[in-house]
Enzyme design. Structure first.
Site, PDB file in Angstrom:
ATOM      1  N   TYR A  91      66.018  50.963  -6.381  1.00 50.60           N
ATOM      2  CA  TYR A  91      65.036  50.673  -7.427  1.00 50.60           C
ATOM      3  C   TYR A  91      63.658  50.924  -6.819  1.00 50.60           C
ATOM      4  CZ  TYR A  91      62.694  47.478 -10.803  1.00 50.60           C
ATOM      5  OH  TYR A  91      61.872  46.921 -11.726  1.00 50.60           O
ATOM      6  N   LYS A 164      67.254  50.728 -13.085  1.00 49.07           N
ATOM      7  CA  LYS A 164      67.150  49.437 -13.773  1.00 49.07           C
ATOM      8  C   LYS A 164      68.553  48.887 -14.043  1.00 49.07           C
ATOM      9  CE  LYS A 164      62.590  48.988 -14.550  1.00 49.07           C
ATOM     10  NZ  LYS A 164      61.689  47.834 -14.473  1.00 49.07           N
TER      11      LYS A 164
HETATM   12  O1  LIG Z   1      59.816  49.502 -12.388  1.00 48.21           O
HETATM   13  C1  LIG Z   1      59.172  48.587 -11.843  1.00 48.21           C
HETATM   14  O2  LIG Z   1      59.186  48.393 -10.625  1.00 48.21           O
HETATM   15  C2  LIG Z   1      58.445  47.578 -12.680  1.00 48.21           C
HETATM   16  C3  LIG Z   1      57.883  48.086 -13.924  1.00 48.21           C
HETATM   17  O3  LIG Z   1      58.827  48.255 -14.929  1.00 48.21           O
HETATM   18  C4  LIG Z   1      56.984  49.274 -13.763  1.00 48.21           C
HETATM   19  O4  LIG Z   1      56.961  50.113 -14.673  1.00 48.21           O
HETATM   20  O5  LIG Z   1      56.262  49.324 -12.765  1.00 48.21           O
HETATM   21 MN   LIG Z   2      58.559  49.981 -16.124  1.00 45.34          MN
END
Ligand SMILES: O=C(O)C[C@H](O)C(=O)O
Ligand SMILES: [Mn+2]
Ligand SMILES: NC(=O)c1ccc[n+]([C@@H]2O[C@H](COP(=O)([O-])OP(=O)(O)OC[C@H]3O[C@@H](n4cnc5c(N)ncnc54)[C@H](O)[C@@H]3O)[C@@H](O)[C@H]2O)c1
Length: 541
Positions: A91, A164
């Site tokens: 992520y 996600k």
């Molecule tokens: O994706 C992430 O780390 C958090 C958030 O949804 C973002 O767009 O920054």
């Molecule tokens: Mn985001």
């Protein structure tokens, strides 16, 4: 008769060397694997050794994605053991690198659905083909116009939907066979991609307006038809579309926007955590949001909702907010305000020299905020001078630089602690190491929507929710209270990612309870805990 290769190549059922002799016999796998039969623990050990042998974060990610593509049970078993180490790899922030290099690195589609604005007649077929008969309960869709703070990444953005979803399963226990990542390819305004001979998406400018919204309508209708029990999670849509889409569907189907609502509730949870440490009241705070886009406005809305739940009228609550964007402090007569910004625009008569409040430094000086949130995509915007000015008027300034990925953060946690002599209550968007200052070790909370959305989404699916409303979101924000010991010096404002599986479970139960209590479940459920326990998937053979 079973086809050995089809089984070994299906990540949802493949166990690799862990297929028992009986299974090998029954499934015609004899001879298609080396003879030793391993336990999942042995497989995990071997895989972790390989993971550790990779030096670069992107290599680590590629290795993990290979494992994910081969054997999903083993992947999640291993991720469960190393969640703090794996989260930043699968992520944010390493997912950002994989998005930037999607074309170069492409090997396979990872069961994602690709919807093309140039082929609207095949929206339903595309979803059906990608799902291939699986019982989909969770769809994460992106059109990638606003990937993190990196702008438009076209079809490459599909990796954020995949990432996600990996967090959903690892944190909350969503069945990985029941999820579908979706890319809506409406074109891209990223010239680098349009010029790249390897680019894999539609090679034209992004389509807006009627044609775009017709495609979204068609997509939502197809999701509802094919997967009527699913939750539809919107991610990283552009500023001009995200709020419109949420507005249109939030009362009709089980959906939410992660950048608006997920971010709103994690920031509220962080602010509540900070006030638990400082023993201040939320109704005494002045909130300044720097970068009043999708996330910044969503955060202000969630905080305002909390002030109203504490008894303030809408007009009173609104007085606590100051939004700063490219134009400076936003006033009622500022040109080009978005509908969301308009709600929070201030009156010029409140300030002696409102025409001078055209940047953050001037706004901070005039407003004297006690809480400052960064969602501006402007690296280093929270300068030492600005932070010192803020800290001169706040005993425990609450400062959350949230822009992602790492290189875009408005400030580093370590600097914020130093510049305020340890008084700042800090949370960052990506993981931050502990900060040692004057003999105290400060733990830095991660105010990333990943702390909230897995529990929220999983709870909503488990409770067969009809919608996710403000009441439920508020309940989720409050669910994190009490996990951190606020009396310890240097305590974090949010619980650590190391506990994400525990608190995602708590959030899911609170969310399911809220849905059941409000009569918003499609089924006749009475026991939220039982519903969550029943829906939970665990990685074991
Ligand atoms: O994706 C992430 O780390 C958090 C958030 O949804 C973002 O767009 O920054
Ligand atoms: Mn985001
Ligand atoms: N930590 C989290 O959980 C989380 C969640 C969502 C978004 N974010 C981050 O927040 C940032 C913004 O995301 P978004 O979805 O709201 O994007 P967005 O494009 O909707 O909003 C960004 C806003 O910043 C403004 N901006 C740009 N340059 C500016 C400047 N120089 N001064 C002041 N404002 C400026 C833009 O005009 C826009 O209104 C991204 O970096 C994203 O990664 C973090």
């Amino acid at each position: 008769m079973n086809n050995a290769q089809a089984i070994l190549k299906n990540p949802f059922i493949n166990k690799g060397t862990a297929f028992s002799l009986a299974e090998r016999q029954q499934l015609n796998l004899i001879g298609a694997l080396p003879t030793a039969v391993q336990t999942i623990e042995e497989q995990a050990k071997q895989a972790y050794g390989q993971f550790q042998s990779k030096e670069q974060p992107l290599e680590k990610r590629i290795f993990l994605m290979n494992l994910f593509n081969t054997n999903r049970t083993l992947f999640y078993y291993l991720m469960g053991q190393h969640i703090v180490e794996f989260m930043p790899i699968v992520y944010d922030p390493v997912v950002a690198e994989s998005i930037e290099q999607y074309n170069e690195l492409f090997m396979q589609s990872q069961e994602a659905a690709f919807i093309s604005i140039d082929d609207p007649d095949n929206v339903e077929a595309s979803l059906k083909n990608a799902a291939s008969g699986r019982d989909i309960r969770l769809v994460v869709v992106t059109d990638a116009e606003g990937i993190l703070g990196m702008g438009d990444w076209g079809v490459n953005g599909v990796d954020i939907a995949i990432g996600k979803l990996m967090v959903y399963t690892a944190a909350a226990g969503v069945d990985p066979a029941q999820v579908l990542p979706v890319s809506i390819d409406a074109g891209t305004n990223n010239q680098k991609l349009l010029d790249d001979p390897l680019y894999l998406g539609n090679r034209h400018q992004r389509i807006y307006g009627k044609r775009y919204y017709e495609l979204i309508d068609k997509f939502v209708a197809a999701v509802e038809k094919l997967f009527p029990e699913s939750l539809l999670h919107f991610e990283d849509f552009g500023r001009s579309n995200a709020a419109n889409i949420l507005e249109k569907y939030q009362d009709k189907i089980l959906t939410f926007n992660d950048d608006i609502q997920g971010t709103g509730i994690v920031v509220l949870a962080g602010v509540l955590g900070a006030l638990n440490i400082s023993h201040e009241k939320i109704t005494d705070q002045k909130f300044l949001t720097f970068g009043a886009g999708t996330a910044g406005v969503g955060i202000a809305q969630q905080l305002m909702d909390e002030l109203m739940r504490q008894g303030l009228s809408a007009a009173e609550a609104r007085q606590h907010f100051y939004l700063v964007d490219k134009q400076g402090l936003l006033f009622e007569d500022t040109p080009d305000l978005t509908p969301g910004q308009k709600l929070f625009a201030r009156s010029r008569s409140e300030f002696a020299a409102s025409e001078t409040l055209t940047d953050l430094a001037a706004a901070v000086k005039a407003v004297q905020p006690t809480v400052m949130i960064g969602t501006s995509t402007q690296p280093g915007a929270f300068t030492e001078a600005i932070i010192k000015e803020m800290a001169a008027h706040a005993k425990r300034p609450v400062i959350f630089p949230l822009s992602n990925p790492t290189r875009l953060a408005e400030a580093k946690a370590e600097d914020l602690i130093k510049w305020t002599a340890g008084r700042a209550l800090v949370a960052t968007g990506i993981p931050a190491a502990d900060v040692e200052y004057n003999g105290v070790v400060y733990q830095i909370g991660q105010a990333n929507n990943a702390l909230m959305y897995p529990g929220v989404g999983f709870g909503a699916i488990a409770a067969a929710g009809k919608v996710i409303n403000g009441e439920t979101l508020s309940a989720a924000s409050h669910a994190l209270g009490g996990i951190v010991d606020a009396t310890l010096p240097g305590a974090a404002v949010l619980p650590p990612v190391a506990k994400i599986q525990e608190f995602s479970q708590t959030i899911a139960e609170v969310v399911a309870q809220s849905i059941i209590e409000q009569g918003l479940s499609k089924e006749h459920l009475t026991d939220a805990k039982a519903a969550v326990a029943k829906a939970k998937w665990v990685p074991k053979y």
